[in-house]
Design a protein around this motif. Structure first.
Motif, PDB file in Angstrom:
ATOM      1  N   ALA A  25       6.651  10.708 -12.527  1.00 47.55           N
ATOM      2  CA  ALA A  25       5.654   9.647 -12.719  1.00 47.55           C
ATOM      3  C   ALA A  25       5.373   8.968 -11.389  1.00 47.55           C
ATOM      4  O   ALA A  25       6.299   8.581 -10.681  1.00 47.55           O
ATOM      5  N   GLY A  26       4.122   8.867 -11.039  1.00 48.88           N
ATOM      6  CA  GLY A  26       3.739   8.272  -9.763  1.00 48.88           C
ATOM      7  C   GLY A  26       3.249   9.301  -8.767  1.00 48.88           C
ATOM      8  O   GLY A  26       2.603   8.950  -7.772  1.00 48.88           O
ATOM      9  N   SER A  29      -0.585   9.398  -8.673  1.00 47.90           N
ATOM     10  CA  SER A  29      -1.097   8.220  -7.965  1.00 47.90           C
ATOM     11  C   SER A  29      -0.917   8.358  -6.457  1.00 47.90           C
ATOM     12  O   SER A  29      -1.774   7.948  -5.669  1.00 47.90           O
ATOM     13  N   SER A  30       0.208   8.935  -6.075  1.00 46.93           N
ATOM     14  CA  SER A  30       0.472   9.163  -4.652  1.00 46.93           C
ATOM     15  C   SER A  30      -0.579  10.092  -4.046  1.00 46.93           C
ATOM     16  O   SER A  30      -1.083   9.845  -2.938  1.00 46.93           O
ATOM     17  N   ALA A  50      -4.256   2.697  -6.135  1.00 41.42           N
ATOM     18  CA  ALA A  50      -2.882   3.190  -6.283  1.00 41.42           C
ATOM     19  C   ALA A  50      -2.147   2.415  -7.374  1.00 41.42           C
ATOM     20  O   ALA A  50      -1.473   3.006  -8.233  1.00 41.42           O
ATOM     21  N   ILE A  51      -2.278   1.093  -7.364  1.00 39.18           N
ATOM     22  CA  ILE A  51      -1.601   0.267  -8.376  1.00 39.18           C
ATOM     23  C   ILE A  51      -2.157   0.570  -9.764  1.00 39.18           C
ATOM     24  O   ILE A  51      -1.408   0.750 -10.734  1.00 39.18           O
ATOM     25  N   TYR A  54      -1.103   4.031 -10.924  1.00 42.02           N
ATOM     26  CA  TYR A  54       0.347   4.063 -11.173  1.00 42.02           C
ATOM     27  C   TYR A  54       0.685   3.362 -12.496  1.00 42.02           C
ATOM     28  O   TYR A  54       1.474   3.873 -13.295  1.00 42.02           O
ATOM     29  N   GLU A  55       0.076   2.219 -12.733  1.00 43.51           N
ATOM     30  CA  GLU A  55       0.283   1.528 -14.008  1.00 43.51           C
ATOM     31  C   GLU A  55      -0.192   2.419 -15.162  1.00 43.51           C
ATOM     32  O   GLU A  55       0.455   2.479 -16.218  1.00 43.51           O
ATOM     33  N   MET A  58       2.319   5.236 -15.711  1.00 38.60           N
ATOM     34  CA  MET A  58       3.526   4.747 -16.391  1.00 38.60           C
ATOM     35  C   MET A  58       3.246   4.486 -17.871  1.00 38.60           C
ATOM     36  O   MET A  58       4.077   4.780 -18.725  1.00 38.60           O
TER      37      MET A  58
ATOM     38  N   LEU B  38       4.728  -5.188  -9.090  1.00 36.62           N
ATOM     39  CA  LEU B  38       3.429  -4.509  -9.058  1.00 36.62           C
ATOM     40  C   LEU B  38       2.271  -5.497  -9.204  1.00 36.62           C
ATOM     41  O   LEU B  38       1.195  -5.290  -8.658  1.00 36.62           O
ATOM     42  N   GLN B  55      11.697   5.318  -9.505  1.00 39.43           N
ATOM     43  CA  GLN B  55      10.461   4.550  -9.652  1.00 39.43           C
ATOM     44  C   GLN B  55      10.436   3.312  -8.760  1.00 39.43           C
ATOM     45  O   GLN B  55       9.374   2.746  -8.513  1.00 39.43           O
ATOM     46  N   ARG B  58       8.724   4.742  -5.838  1.00 35.25           N
ATOM     47  CA  ARG B  58       7.295   4.924  -6.162  1.00 35.25           C
ATOM     48  C   ARG B  58       6.554   3.580  -6.090  1.00 35.25           C
ATOM     49  O   ARG B  58       5.444   3.502  -5.554  1.00 35.25           O
ATOM     50  N   GLU B  61       5.940   2.626  -2.616  1.00 31.84           N
ATOM     51  CA  GLU B  61       4.891   3.454  -2.016  1.00 31.84           C
ATOM     52  C   GLU B  61       3.503   2.931  -2.406  1.00 31.84           C
ATOM     53  O   GLU B  61       2.629   2.787  -1.562  1.00 31.84           O
ATOM     54  N   MET B  62       3.322   2.654  -3.702  1.00 35.20           N
ATOM     55  CA  MET B  62       2.010   2.204  -4.166  1.00 35.20           C
ATOM     56  C   MET B  62       1.596   0.888  -3.511  1.00 35.20           C
ATOM     57  O   MET B  62       0.435   0.653  -3.231  1.00 35.20           O
ATOM     58  N   LYS B  87       8.246   9.784   1.473  1.00 40.18           N
ATOM     59  CA  LYS B  87       7.222   8.730   1.418  1.00 40.18           C
ATOM     60  C   LYS B  87       7.323   7.761   2.600  1.00 40.18           C
ATOM     61  O   LYS B  87       6.563   6.795   2.674  1.00 40.18           O
TER      62      LYS B  87
END
Lengths: 148, 116
Positions: A25-26, A29-30, A50-51, A54-55, A58, B38, B55, B58, B61-62, B87
């Motif tokens: 997961a992620g 998005s990466s 990205a946020i 990613y949300e 998830m 986040l 995570q 992750r 990274e985001m 990353k």
């Protein structure tokens, strides 16, 4: 929602997201983030995309039976569509409230499931739309404008 | 403050190959709730957390975070270290608890203003 109105053919990306896959997961998005960076999008647009993705990833991993992330990149905007199959959301208005969550204990122990995901996605996007049908699934469409 | 100074202040171990002396930290947040991180954390913030799973990397990274400090002696797994290297996210681990770690950083001039 302005998806598809531009006459320019967008660059499209598609990622399948597996239910319960907390290791990968992620990753989608990466890859989206890196692609936007290479295409010359600015820091804030990349970070918001990205946020938001990613949300969305998830949410699909946690709540659905599986789904996908589709991205259309235009010169002036990014359209993100997160679609899943699963239980759907019985009360979307309630789900959009900060703090409301149906995440299981295992997810909360990981630091997620505080009921911030959907509101955070809405805050990151310039345009936000959510459609959900019980026992069918949920689709979230977000548009982010370059420099928006 | 650089991440190298953070490492020395918190008597931390470093788990990635990053040049810590080149990583500047202006603000930091202590959190075990990634949902809040986040939602409320701006870029280049240092995250201190007791959560230890991929995570966390992750999330960093985001958000383009400056790095991660695992507190209370938590040690990242080999897969987390590999992901962090890939990353380019610096990760440290300190035996100090969260409150002491945050307090030491704050007293040394690291800002707690983490929101945009």
């Amino acid at each position: 929602m302005t998806e598809g109105k531009s006459e320019i053919t967008p660059i499209e990306l598609f990622f399948e997201i597996e239910r319960g896959d907390f290791v990968r997961a992620g990753e989608a998005s990466s890859k989206i983030k890196k692609k936007l960076l290479r295409l010359g999008f600015t820091g804030s647009t990349i970070r918001c995309a990205a946020i938001a993705t990613y949300e969305a990833e998830m949410n699909i991993v946690i709540h659905s039976l599986g789904g996908s992330l589709k991205v259309k990149i235009y010169p002036e905007k990014v359209v993100l569509v997160a679609k899943d199959e699963g239980p759907g959301i019985p009360d979307v208005a309630l789900a959009m409230k900060e703090g409301f969550s149906t995440a299981p204990e295992q997810v909360r122990e990981m630091g997620f499931g505080a009921g911030m995901g959907l509101p955070n996605m809405r805050n990151c996007a310039d345009e936000f739309e959510i459609e959900s049908r019980e026992d069918v699934g949920t689709t979230v469409t977000m548009v982010l404008y370059k420099g928006g | 403050m650089t991440l190298l100074e953070v490492k020395e202040l918190l008597r931390a171990d470093s788990y990635t190959e990053c040049d810590l002396s080149n990583c500047e930290v202006k603000a930091a947040c202590g959190a075990d709730l990634l949902s809040d991180v986040l939602a409320f954390t701006k870029e280049q913030v240092l995250l201190l957390t007791g959560l230890v799973h991929p995570q966390v990397i992750r999330t960093a990274e985001m958000l383009d975070l400056a790095g991660i400090v695992f507190v209370r002696g938590k040690v990242p797994s080999p897969e987390m270290i590999e992901l962090a290297e890939k990353k380019e996210i610096p990760i440290l681990s300190t035996s100090y608890p969260m409150f002491k770690s945050c307090g030491l950083l704050y007293a040394s001039g690291v800002d707690g203003d983490i929101c945009d």
